[in-house]
Structures are given as structure tokens and as C-alpha cells.
Scaffold this active site. Structure first.
Site, short mmCIF file in Angstrom:
data_model
loop_
_atom_site.label_atom_id
_atom_site.label_comp_id
_atom_site.label_asym_id
_atom_site.label_seq_id
_atom_site.Cartn_x
_atom_site.Cartn_y
_atom_site.Cartn_z
N GLU A 108 2.42 7.78 15.46
CA GLU A 108 1.05 7.77 15.77
C GLU A 108 0.59 6.43 14.91
O GLU A 108 -0.38 5.54 15.83
CB GLU A 108 0.63 9.15 15.27
CG GLU A 108 -0.91 9.32 15.70
CD GLU A 108 -1.18 10.67 14.69
OE1 GLU A 108 -0.62 11.22 14.14
OE2 GLU A 108 -2.82 10.98 14.89
N GLU B 36 9.09 15.58 15.95
CA GLU B 36 9.26 15.56 14.69
C GLU B 36 8.69 16.64 13.79
O GLU B 36 7.65 16.59 13.82
CB GLU B 36 9.32 13.94 14.15
CG GLU B 36 9.75 14.01 12.67
CD GLU B 36 9.30 12.38 12.39
OE1 GLU B 36 8.24 11.67 12.30
OE2 GLU B 36 10.23 11.75 11.62
N LYS C 123 0.71 -1.12 -0.14
CA LYS C 123 0.08 0.02 -0.12
C LYS C 123 0.73 1.31 -0.14
O LYS C 123 1.46 1.72 0.91
CB LYS C 123 -1.01 0.07 1.38
CG LYS C 123 -2.36 0.54 1.14
CD LYS C 123 -2.08 2.17 0.74
CE LYS C 123 -1.97 3.09 1.93
NZ LYS C 123 -1.82 4.58 2.07
N GLU D 158 8.93 0.95 11.22
CA GLU D 158 10.16 1.80 10.98
C GLU D 158 9.23 3.22 11.33
O GLU D 158 8.59 3.55 10.27
CB GLU D 158 10.62 1.59 9.78
CG GLU D 158 11.14 0.63 9.24
CD GLU D 158 12.58 0.22 9.71
OE1 GLU D 158 13.15 1.15 10.45
OE2 GLU D 158 13.24 -0.49 9.13
N GLY E 281 6.30 4.75 8.73
CA GLY E 281 5.35 5.95 8.93
C GLY E 281 5.39 6.48 10.26
O GLY E 281 6.50 6.35 10.72
N SER E 282 4.35 6.97 10.38
CA SER E 282 4.48 8.00 11.54
C SER E 282 4.28 7.04 12.92
O SER E 282 3.84 6.01 12.83
CB SER E 282 3.36 9.05 11.73
OG SER E 282 2.18 8.28 11.54
N CYS F 142 13.04 10.32 7.72
CA CYS F 142 12.78 9.97 9.28
C CYS F 142 14.11 10.00 10.05
O CYS F 142 13.93 10.40 11.14
CB CYS F 142 12.35 8.64 9.10
SG CYS F 142 13.45 7.42 8.11
P1 NAP Z 1 1.77 8.12 8.10
O1 NAP Z 1 0.61 9.00 8.13
O2 NAP Z 1 1.90 7.25 9.14
O3 NAP Z 1 1.60 7.23 6.69
C1 NAP Z 1 2.25 6.22 6.34
C2 NAP Z 1 1.38 5.21 5.46
O4 NAP Z 1 0.69 4.46 6.52
C3 NAP Z 1 0.76 5.81 4.34
O5 NAP Z 1 0.58 4.88 3.38
C4 NAP Z 1 -0.43 5.90 4.97
O6 NAP Z 1 -1.60 6.10 4.02
C5 NAP Z 1 -0.71 4.78 5.78
N1 NAP Z 1 -1.55 5.12 6.72
C6 NAP Z 1 -2.25 5.98 7.46
N2 NAP Z 1 -3.13 5.87 8.32
C7 NAP Z 1 -3.17 4.37 8.52
C8 NAP Z 1 -3.72 3.29 9.17
N3 NAP Z 1 -4.60 3.86 10.20
N4 NAP Z 1 -3.45 2.08 9.03
C9 NAP Z 1 -2.74 1.59 8.27
N5 NAP Z 1 -1.96 2.42 7.33
C10 NAP Z 1 -2.26 3.89 7.52
O7 NAP Z 1 3.15 8.80 7.76
P2 NAP Z 1 3.22 9.89 6.74
O8 NAP Z 1 3.12 11.10 7.40
O9 NAP Z 1 2.84 9.47 5.29
O10 NAP Z 1 4.85 9.76 6.91
C11 NAP Z 1 5.81 10.34 7.50
C12 NAP Z 1 6.28 9.45 8.56
O11 NAP Z 1 6.91 8.39 8.29
C13 NAP Z 1 7.46 10.45 9.52
O12 NAP Z 1 6.69 10.31 10.95
C14 NAP Z 1 8.42 9.68 9.33
O13 NAP Z 1 9.50 9.69 10.41
C15 NAP Z 1 8.14 8.18 8.98
N6 NAP Z 1 9.26 7.65 8.35
C16 NAP Z 1 9.88 6.74 8.77
C17 NAP Z 1 10.89 5.95 8.31
C18 NAP Z 1 11.46 4.95 8.99
O14 NAP Z 1 12.25 4.03 8.27
N7 NAP Z 1 11.63 4.96 10.18
C19 NAP Z 1 10.98 6.27 6.82
C20 NAP Z 1 10.27 7.06 6.34
C21 NAP Z 1 9.13 7.71 7.06
P3 NAP Z 1 -1.60 7.84 3.40
O15 NAP Z 1 -0.55 7.97 2.82
O16 NAP Z 1 -2.83 7.59 2.68
O17 NAP Z 1 -2.04 8.50 4.73
#
Ligand code: NAP
Ligand code: MG
Length: 490
Positions: free
Chosen positions: A250, A401, A195, A269, A247-248, A303
């Protein structure tokens, strides 16, 4: 503005001098609309819902993308489930051949994919071309090499695949994150439902084209585009045996709660607030370049960005002066221009988040340093690189962050103080150390709560090197031999 014969000699000092535009012109063929990639073919979503993917530098629509609903996710999972047995029984060296083919095809189409990554996500072409694409290919090459050698990765044990893996990725390194997730899962004999993030689905859909070109058996990889709800449906599907999420924090916590007690394997991650520590004995110019790449690289959408800079007090004035000078020469603008250093912010929403943090920083009394250069484009989402001094550890910009090109500069007097302040965060993803003293490197690196510690460099990645966090940055590793462990059982 182009330099004229009379002013070319002055260009190092004259702020009016500018580079000629150097646009990347490789064409990208895009369909007007894309379906879901399920069981080896693109199909219309049963949900009948769609959304537009836009170019964040121009706000123009690039393509219409399908929003997968629960039924679509179920179809994809069933296709993956049906494909898993035959894929796992394939001779490992045959499985490897598919991965090698994917890697080679990514290389062959690298420039086109890099252009599309920059168009859909806003990152500068020099990064998508020189970082994202080579690493995405490398992940497939690297894991192709493991496919028939898993017994050597786990001596004395018999690794077996887990089954269907649900993989959810963010928007900051779209194709690279897809490669990080798919390559090890496939090498270990699993099948996948991926996804992508809502704002950056297009390179994953191009990858689906590649999977067809190389004749990957239908169902082995399925790509279901959509928003958070699509991700939630995937993570909650009872036939998904493993969830890999980037992702986040949260959303990571939501997934951890929903997976608890189900027997599903989970790797997370998540976010970070990584410290970058500069000692007085460091090579200062190199360290300043390291700071630039730690926080302004990819608009700070990283990240592991070194968003908290700790400078030994005796050199803080020198570092801040050099940083301000270097920031002045960073080129913000058209992501497709080969001279651009800082591209567009990925979405209007992310831009608002960054602006909120910058306002909070000023409100709480920190001092903002920003370049006042040429005006930014009127369309699109932009934020100039900036940094704050006078930052207290209690300030929001030092704790949370931001995921944008915003750096908090703080100081320390002793290595112990640097370490205590660096570890004073709920996160534990990455860290940087800059010093000429080897002993200090080993001493500090050992005591930092961080999954990755870079010494005298920053933001360097390799498929052979495991990546992942501690504390609220998640658990599990991706890449290297350690990463394979997340995709096998014994
Ligand atoms: P996000 O809102 O958590 O989204 C990540 C992914 O999860 C997206 O595909 C998102 O879809 C999906 N998603 C959202 N809500 C969900 C739910 N309830 N259940 C399952 N999937 C869900 O994060 P983001 O804001 O797009 O990305 C930035 C974050 O990612 C930052 O906090 C960053 O630090 C973190 N990150 C971490 C790493 C690592 O390797 N540690 C690498 C890259 C990024 P949508 O896009 O449609 O919302
Ligand atoms: Mg987009």
C-alpha cells in the site's frame, strides 16, 4: 513449573511438564529519551514532538523517541548532502575500513543489541541473537569487501554514487533492515537518511551510537525517527536522489506515484503471500520443520513467510498430523526467554489485524487448528501459532498478507496444478519447494513467479544472495552484486 525427580521421565508425554525459565540477562543501557541523529550528533527535534517506544511483551515504555518533522528531515538531508562529496572522494579502501569497523562493533555489542531488538519488537531472543544480529554484521562485512572492488562488480563501466539516499524500513527486522539499506549505499559512496519504523526505533538509535564510536564522518548517516509522515517528508524531499523502501505494498504504491517523473531512483521491497509446496516424495519431517520456520518464525512477521502451504493430496493427512504435533511443542511467551519459539506480536494494531483475518477465515468456513496450551500472558500482544485447513483459494486468508503466525493449508494433485495455484497471487516475493527429485526442483523453480525460491529449506538469508520481488512484491534487489546496482549510476 519445574520438573520434579518423579516426573522428569515423563516429560516427553506429559503436557504439564515445562522448562525452567532461561531468561537472557545481558543488560541494556537505555536513555530516557532520544533525539534525532543528524550530522553526527543527537539533537532535539525541531518539531518538538515525541512518542514512546514500548515493549510489546509487557506494554511498558522503554524510551521516548523524537518524531522528526519536515524541518528535521530537511536538516538531515542537508547534512547528508554536505557529507556526500567528501565521502565519495575518500579512497575506497578507507571507506571500506569504516564499514568493517561498524561490522566489528555490531559483533562486539551483538548480545546487547539482540536483547534490545527483542525488547522493542517482541521477537524471541534466540532469533534476534542467532539471525538478526549475525546477518546485520554480515551485511556490513560483505559490503565493506565491495567498497574498493566496484569496478569488478561492473566490468568495463565506471560506477558513480547517486547522492543522498532516503531509506525507509519496517518493524519486523529493524536492525537487519537498517544494515541491508545502509551498507550497500555507503560502500558505493552515497550518504544516507534512514527512517526506522515507529514501533522499533531503538536499535537504529544504538547503531547511531556505534557510528559515533567508530568516528564515521558527520552527516554520512543520519537517522530520523518518526511515523509515516516523517517517511513521506523524506521520500518527497527534492534533494533525495534515491528512495529505498521496505514495507507494505500500500505505502509502496504511494511512493511509486510520488516519485514518478521526479528522476528519483526507487527500489521497493513489499509484501508477499508466498507459496510453500510439499511434494509426496519429500522428506516429510524436514518439510514440517521447514513449514514451522516458514510461517511461525518471528511470529509470521516475515515478508517472505510461506503463508500458503500446498501439500500433495496423498500426504496431506500425514503432514497435517505432524504439523499439529509440532505446533503443540512450540513455546509462546517471554521473548527474552532463550526457550521461547514464538514471541510477542509487534503492536496492538498488528494483533488486531491478525485477529481480523483469523475471524474471516472461520467465518468463510475454513477450519482453524490451534494449540490450547497454557494461558498467554495478560499484558502484551500475543497470538498463538495456528493453521487453517479446508481453505479455498477465494478465501481472504488465502489471498491477503496477514503478517502473523497464521498458515493456510491447501492441496494439489499434479505439479502443474501446484504451479498454477502457487502463482495465482498478485505477489511474487518468495517460494519453497520440498521434493527429493532434483528435476522437479529445477522445473518448478524456473516457473514460479518469485524473487527467491528455497529448495528443501526456507527463510535462509545471506548477504551475498540478492533478495527482492516480482509483481506487487516490488522491484530492485538487495544484497549480492545485484544489490549494488541500486546504489550506482554510470
Ligand atoms: P508500512 O506501514 O508500509 O511501513 C513501512 C515503513 O514506511 C515504516 O517506517 C513506516 O513508518 C513508513 N511509512 C508509512 N507510511 C508512509 C508514507 N506514506 N510515506 C513514507 N513512509 C511511510 O509497513 P509495515 O506495516 O510497518 O510493515 C509490514 C509490511 O512490510 C508488510 O506488508 C511486509 O510484507 C513488508 N515487508 C517487506 C519486506 C521485503 O523485503 N519485501 C521486508 C519486511 C517487511 P511507521 O512505522 O511509522 O508507520
Ligand atoms: Mg517498541
Amino acid at each position: 513449573m519445574n520438573p520434579t525427580a518423579s516426573d522428569t521421565n515423563e516429560h516427553h508425554t506429559s503436557p504439564g511438564w515445562d522448562y525452567s525459565p532461561a531468561p537472557e540477562r545481558t543488560p541494556v543501557e537505555l536513555d530516557e529519551s532520544y533525539g534525532l541523529f543528524i550530522d553526527g550528533a543527537f539533537r532535539a527535534p525541531k518539531s518538538r514532538k515525541r512518542f514512546d517506544s514500548i515493549n510489546p511483551a509487557t506494554e511498558q515504555t522503554l524510551a521516548s523517541v523524537a518524531e522528526g518533522g519536515a524541518k528535521d528531515v530537511d536538516d538531515a538531508v542537508q547534512a547528508a548532502k554536505a557529507a556526500q562529496g567528501p565521502w565519495a572522494r575518500l579512497k575506497p579502501s578507507e571507506r571500506a575500513k569504516y564499514l568493517y569497523r561498524i561490522a566489528r562493533r555490531i559483533q562486539e555489542r551483538a548480545r546487547e543489541l539482540a536483547v534490545l531488538e527483542s525488547m522493542d519488537g517482541g521477537k524471541p531472543i534466540k532469533e534476534s541473537r542467532d539471525v538478526d544480529l549475525p546477518l546485520a554484521a554480515q551485511h556490513f562485512f560483505y559490503h565493506a569487501g565491495w567498497a574498493d572492488k566496484l569496478a569488478y562488480a561492473f566490468p568495463g563501466r565506471t560506477p558513480r554514487p547517486l547522492g543522498v539516499c532516503g531509506q525507509i524500513i519496517p518493524w519486523n527486522f529493524p536492525l537487519l533492515m537498517a544494515a541491508w539499506k545502509l551498507a550497500p549505499a555507503l560502500a558505493c559512496g552515497n550518504t544516507c537518511v534512514l527512517k526506522p519504523a515507529e514501533t522499533t526505533s531503538l536499535t537504529a538509535l544504538k547503531l547511531a551510537e556505534i557510528l559515533r564510536e567508530i568516528d564515521l564522518p558527520p552527516g554520512v548517516v543520519n537517522i530520523v525517527t518518526g511515523a509515516g509522515e516523517t517517511g513521506a517528508a523524506l521520500a518527497g524531499h527534492p534533494d533525495v536522489k534515491k528512495i529505498a523502501f521496505t514495507g507494505s505494498t500500500e505505502v509502496g504504491k504511494v511512493l511509486a506515484r510520488s516519485a514518478a517523473g521526479t528522476g528519483k531512483r526507487l527500489t521497493l521491497e513489499l509484501g508477499g503471500k508466498s507459496p510453500n509446496i510439499i511434494f509426496a516424495d519429500a522428506a516429510i519431517d524436514q518439510a514440517v520443520e521447514g513449514i514451522v520456520s516458514s510461517i511461525w518464525f518471528n511470529q509470521g512477521h516475515v515478508c517472505c513467510a510461506g503463508s500458503r502451504l500446498f501439500v500433495e493430496e496423498s500426504i496431506v493427512d500425514e503432514v497435517v498430523d505432524k504439523l499439529r504435533h509440532r505446533m503443540q511443542s512450540l513455546r509462546v511467551g517471554d521473548p527474552l526467554d532463550k526457550n521461547t519459539d514464538v514471541g510477542a506480536i509487534n503492536s496492538a494494531e498488528q494483533l488486531r489485524t491478525i485477529e481480523r483475518y483469523v475471524d474471516a477465515g472461520e467465518h468463510e468456513g475454513a477450519i482453524m487448528h490451534e494449540v490450547s496450551a497454557d494461558p498467554l500472558p495478560t499484558k502484551g500482544f500475543w497470538h498463538r501459532p495456528c493453521f487453517f485447513t479446508g481453505v479455498q483459494p477465494s478465501h481472504l486468508i488465502a489471498r491477503e498478507e496477514i503478517f502473523g503466525p497464521v498458515l493456510s493449508v491447501m492441496t494439489f494433485r499434479t505439479p502443474e496444478e501446484a504451479l498454477t495455484r502457487a502463482n495465482n497471487t498478485p505477489y511474487g516475493l518468495a517460494a519453497g519447494i520440498w521434493t527429493n527429485t532434483g528435476a522437479k526442483i529445477f522445473e518448478i523453480a524456473r516457473k514460479l513467479d518469485a524473487g527467491v525460491v528455497w529448495c528443501n529449506t526456507y527463510n535462509k538469508f545471506d548477504a551475498a544472495s540478492p533478495f527482492g520481488g516480482f509483481k506487487e512484491s516490488g522491484f530492485g534487489r538487495e544484497g549480492g552484486r545485484h544489490g549494488l546496482k541500486s546504489y550506482v549510476k554510470f
